[in-house]
Design a protein around this motif. Sequence first.
Motif, PDB file in Angstrom:
ATOM      1  N   ILE A   1      23.384  -7.680  -5.745  1.00 36.68           N
ATOM      2  CA  ILE A   1      23.903  -8.890  -5.703  1.00 36.68           C
ATOM      3  C   ILE A   1      24.298  -9.276  -7.116  1.00 36.68           C
ATOM      4  CG2 ILE A   1      21.679 -10.167  -6.126  1.00 36.68           C
ATOM      5  CD1 ILE A   1      24.333 -11.304  -3.659  1.00 36.68           C
TER       6      ILE A   1
ATOM      7  N   SER B   1      28.011  -9.882  -8.207  1.00 40.64           N
ATOM      8  CA  SER B   1      28.747 -11.084  -7.475  1.00 40.64           C
ATOM      9  C   SER B   1      28.811 -12.263  -8.500  1.00 40.64           C
ATOM     10  CB  SER B   1      28.574 -11.409  -6.102  1.00 40.64           C
ATOM     11  OG  SER B   1      27.341 -12.031  -6.080  1.00 40.64           O
TER      12      SER B   1
ATOM     13  N   GLU C   1      25.888 -12.306  -0.112  1.00 41.83           N
ATOM     14  CA  GLU C   1      26.799 -12.915  -1.410  1.00 41.83           C
ATOM     15  C   GLU C   1      27.594 -13.924  -0.820  1.00 41.83           C
ATOM     16  OE1 GLU C   1      28.754  -8.978  -2.466  1.00 41.83           O
ATOM     17  OE2 GLU C   1      30.586 -10.375  -3.104  1.00 41.83           O
TER      18      GLU C   1
ATOM     19  N   ARG D   1      25.344 -17.177  -1.080  1.00 40.32           N
ATOM     20  CA  ARG D   1      25.071 -17.559  -2.521  1.00 40.32           C
ATOM     21  C   ARG D   1      26.398 -18.567  -2.919  1.00 40.32           C
ATOM     22  NH1 ARG D   1      21.980 -14.239  -5.358  1.00 40.32           N
ATOM     23  NH2 ARG D   1      19.866 -13.987  -4.474  1.00 40.32           N
ATOM     24  N   GLU D   2      27.610 -18.100  -2.435  1.00 38.50           N
ATOM     25  CA  GLU D   2      28.608 -18.597  -2.945  1.00 38.50           C
ATOM     26  C   GLU D   2      28.897 -19.884  -2.269  1.00 38.50           C
ATOM     27  OE1 GLU D   2      32.447 -16.697  -2.601  1.00 38.50           O
ATOM     28  OE2 GLU D   2      33.367 -18.558  -2.955  1.00 38.50           O
TER      29      GLU D   2
END
Lengths: 607, 607
Positions: free
Chosen positions: A586, A589, B19, B22-23
């Motif tokens: 992770i 990213s 991912e 998270r974004e």
Amino acid sequence: MIEKDSIFNIQRIHDMTTEQAREKCIAQIIHANTIAKTFSSLDQQILFYKILMAFDSSFHMRFGVHQGLFGSTLRAQGTKEQWKKYEELVLNLEIIGSFAMTELGHSSFLRNCETTATFVKEEDAFVINTPSVTGTKWWIGMAGQTATHTVALCQLFIGGENQGLHWFVVPLRDRTTGLPLPGIKIGDVGEKIGRPGLDNGWIQFQNVKIPRTNMLMKYSQLDSNGTFHPAPSPALAYLPLISERIGIIECTATDVSKCITIGVRFSCVRVAGPTNRPIMDFQTHQYQLMPILATTIVLTVVSRQLSQKWETLKLPETMEEMVSSGPIFQDFHGLCSILKGWTGWWAMESMEAIRRCIGGHAYSKYNSVSSISNDFSVLTTGGGDNIVLCQQGAHYLLSNYLISKKGGASSPVCYYFKDFFSKSMDTKKGEWASIDQLLLHFKWLVKRMLEKVEAMKKAGTLDKNLTFYVESTKSFCYHYLLEAFYDEIKTANSEIQGVLYELAAFFGLYWIHSMIGRFMQFGYFSGEQAEQIESEVYRACEKLRQNAVPLVDSFNYPDWFLRAPIGVYDGNIYPPYFNLVSTAPINDSTQAIWRKHLSPLFSRSNL
Amino acid sequence: MIEKDSIFNIQRIHDMTTEQAREKCIAQIIHANTIAKTFSSLDQQILFYKILMAFDSSFHMRFGVHQGLFGSTLRAQGTKEQWKKYEELVLNLEIIGSFAMTELGHSSFLRNCETTATFVKEEDAFVINTPSVTGTKWWIGMAGQTATHTVALCQLFIGGENQGLHWFVVPLRDRTTGLPLPGIKIGDVGEKIGRPGLDNGWIQFQNVKIPRTNMLMKYSQLDSNGTFHPAPSPALAYLPLISERIGIIECTATDVSKCITIGVRFSCVRVAGPTNRPIMDFQTHQYQLMPILATTIVLTVVSRQLSQKWETLKLPETMEEMVSSGPIFQDFHGLCSILKGWTGWWAMESMEAIRRCIGGHAYSKYNSVSSISNDFSVLTTGGGDNIVLCQQGAHYLLSNYLISKKGGASSPVCYYFKDFFSKSMDTKKGEWASIDQLLLHFKWLVKRMLEKVEAMKKAGTLDKNLTFYVESTKSFCYHYLLEAFYDEIKTANSEIQGVLYELAAFFGLYWIHSMIGRFMQFGYFSGEQAEQIESEVYRACEKLRQNAVPLVDSFNYPDWFLRAPIGVYDGNIYPPYFNLVSTAPINDSTQAIWRKHLSPLFSRSNL
Ligand SMILES: Cc1cc2nc3c(=O)[nH]c(=O)nc-3n(C[C@H](O)[C@H](O)[C@H](O)COP(=O)(O)OP(=O)(O)OC[C@H]3O[C@@H](n4cnc5c(N)ncnc54)[C@H](O)[C@@H]3O)c2cc1C
Ligand SMILES: Cc1cc2nc3c(=O)[nH]c(=O)nc-3n(C[C@H](O)[C@H](O)[C@H](O)COP(=O)(O)OP(=O)(O)OC[C@H]3O[C@@H](n4cnc5c(N)ncnc54)[C@H](O)[C@@H]3O)c2cc1C
């Protein structure tokens, strides 16, 4: 071998997306099939698959569905010829099977299933249909993305009449393209809380035609004239479920043993407080973990014993055999229902207790405990819902109780029920040091609960006491486990026998204490005795703590198998944990998040 | 508004990769900050954030860490000037904060923390260091990918002497590039079992220099000569944790209320058995779900009350204020420790029970229950480990008990302890119909357990009875909840007051029954009474079942908020569930699996 194989041994399993997990898992199924063929003996093959299943729970269910459920249903429900037709295909993975019983709206009460198989005499064929959304086959393992075939449980209609539930082999996907066959609507049910590598699916049938011979006809037959011979008992349709349950009980022991190994090792290394004591020294820890350890060992031994007993049974080949061996299967059914229920609940509670005992580090997927628990959790309902199973178990106990009361011969599993009606049960309420006495206490409670159940039944109030009814099977369960374990260790080698007897005694006392409220309520143990038992449980926990590490080591799980750095064998837990975490993908990213969101945000202001 | 906002309202949240999650989550934090500024009143802002936090638990912790922990620490531990310097930056998200207390090897027992802050007088600065792997700051929310700053708890060294734990503001990342500042090694801890949108991180400091004024100096001060004025009590460093705990108790109520809404609605629609009864009609279901419903309502009301009480308190600004208000904070600390502990454990057990009551469909992430439970589960240890907190709570009760025994004035929260030593507690063992009587039963048990605890303490055996010690706080907890709820509903409008009284009485009886073993052991209730209470609990469950749907509806969660098709308001559960599932994105990968693995496999053989 598995350790060195890059398809099987994936250490960073928790970093995979669902898509990656799916691909990994089907690749493993194919790879395992190739390798299994190279083994010379069946025993080797079985061991190989057992290890793989214990290692990866998505693999476990994929394989279990294909070979266990699909395969066993063909074998148990099909005629010899039918099984012969499919045997090689299944074993060589030339088709991929699934088991389509559950529907979106119907599950434990299968008789409400909606999927129909209608006989069309003119074409010597069945037409399979899904009449509504709630009739959609649901959760079907391997059907999501990969199965080519299924055995579907359907309401059989002949000449407009419903002949009840039967099994039908239905091809699902084209073996070259993977596309659904005509009339099949099929898809994956998507994200689940566990077992990401397993492709559970949904299926809808729209006038799907299959030949008459695709009905599995060992026990009931339909000939081409439309003449139907029903099975002696409709319950036969569920025979494959007994094997499944025994498998689940074994899997329960395995999953908890993995978690307790991690939990005990961590707790003996992790220190807290001003004197840097291992947290395993706290009584709260001992009281949570030691009973789990003892129970896991008992269950490991007893589930193996049970599965061996089952394997020596021959599946009935003819109607006559079926009728004569019926009681044995009923016994297995009753016993396994109860064992699956209570050990499944216990497993969930145990894994949760272990998670709490580890604290924050159990929240990391890299330490496996929470994932094992999530993978496992389906099994409180899958393979038969535990509440429903324990009710069936309670029926079973009650009917044996009534038989025994009338002086009849109860089933072997309930052999001691006859003692309930002989002059007196020689229990000594003030004694609990010997395993024999402990067994008597459990028996007493079985009797007392069943007496109450009988009275409720007479009064017609069982419905209003369903909770009690379910609970009435608990003491039976723990009595069975203790007695079966005791039998097994009587022949153990003398070096370890002492430890094992102690373990058995502790197991018994702990579970008696877990039911102390009932014992007191029925006036069996006094408050003072309850206090004494509690103290002895605490003391026994403290004592077992001394052997905790060797005992978990005896499960013999290598580090690569546990995939949990905080549970490594040598106790050097932090460096491998840090290494695994600090290379987490992770992190790749992070820069993208900054470019897209944070750098623009901060460029607006100035510090 | 939130419903219509495409950044906030993401329905397919369970299909996201880590991912993506998270974004999504950092985008929400930024977006929320922009929107919050447009509100005219603070109350509106608070409400807005409360809804977002209840909606998404990753958002909750990100916001909680930045504003709650980072912000509160600055405010509570910093001087006025220090807070002034950061206030705007925090509120306007010009910096992103984190809270670095826990280390890889040290957690509940913070005094063992290894991170050091060494004063270098010549440079009027501190040098921060991580001396070993186990001293790595760990789990630090927002530190994984996004935080620009942290408040770090470090051992303060002045002239070679350790002055204990203090808080220091440490910049972590360059605000333009996101790259770590010199001496900072930082990364994300990777995959967790829940809260995928939250970026927990690890931090190592290597000779990181910060100005002296970055030490938070409200209670202890260090001047440029190196003269150090310690805080009146080192416990002050933990003040921000009380707010956190109150927040957690509120969050507990929210999370369980979401799950019980889903569980009850599903159970009233799902049918089983030959007569197609809703499964909610089974007593096993009622006995599991109705106590959860009642407790959730009680907890919702009481946690709100508690948080209002806390908000009216003023943080002490000066040393004198601090000393004078010390006891109030101690009271909050004791009470919240116990409440957080027991309600947290209860919540986990409840969510598990709800999951089981739903059965298979709770295994789908799309029905949210299991995800809520996984997200929540960190809270049995995070924000203070529950075992440790309940021990602190037990200390607190014991000391108030001893004060009351000596005739002293106990803290207001323990106001009734004085009754323990007046001539008699007027409990009526055979009565449990009125809330007042129920409260007396709880009190009696508090007293009886504390008597035993006192005796253990005298005998020096508390360590050997740590489990009992922890348990001694349970009756206190449920007494508090019942009494506080009772107070609140006394002024409720008369239309619903009847229902609420019934609910309170049921709540009380259920929890008394949950401790019936202890009551019997101490000779308070007889076995017969225990049986009567059990029957009444069953009856009350059945009665409450009639109002179950309106009661869960009263939590007022719209469908988009629950994100659980099997829990939709109108009870039409299967079509939206099918729609969500049949469009699951994982289906897009099926063809790739066939091309890569299955088509080649089958081309080898021919059916
Ligand atoms: C998702 C997540 C987010 C977090 N966010 C942050 C954050 O932003 N900032 C931060 O500083 N920290 C954070 N933490 C850390 C969290 O606060 C700790 O995990 C928590 O304080 C509890 O400690 P522990 O369980 O890790 O360890 P330990 O204290 O080591 O406890 C381990 C076990 O030992 C037992 N135990 C410990 N002491 C005793 C005792 N005296 N008696 C009996 N038993 C004992 C506990 O009951 C527990 O079972 C986070 C953690 C997680 C998982
Ligand atoms: C990951 C996964 C894989 C699966 N794989 C397969 C597969 O390959 N093939 C297949 O056919 N199925 C499969 N299933 C379905 C599984 O077998 C069912 O989920 C299981 O049979 C239990 O049914 P249920 O809980 O879904 O529903 P229900 O039977 O509707 O039960 C719901 C709830 O009602 C309660 N309840 C029901 N009846 C009663 C009663 N009489 N008295 C009291 N309470 C009652 C239960 O205790 C439960 O809490 C799978 C499920 C999952 C989640």
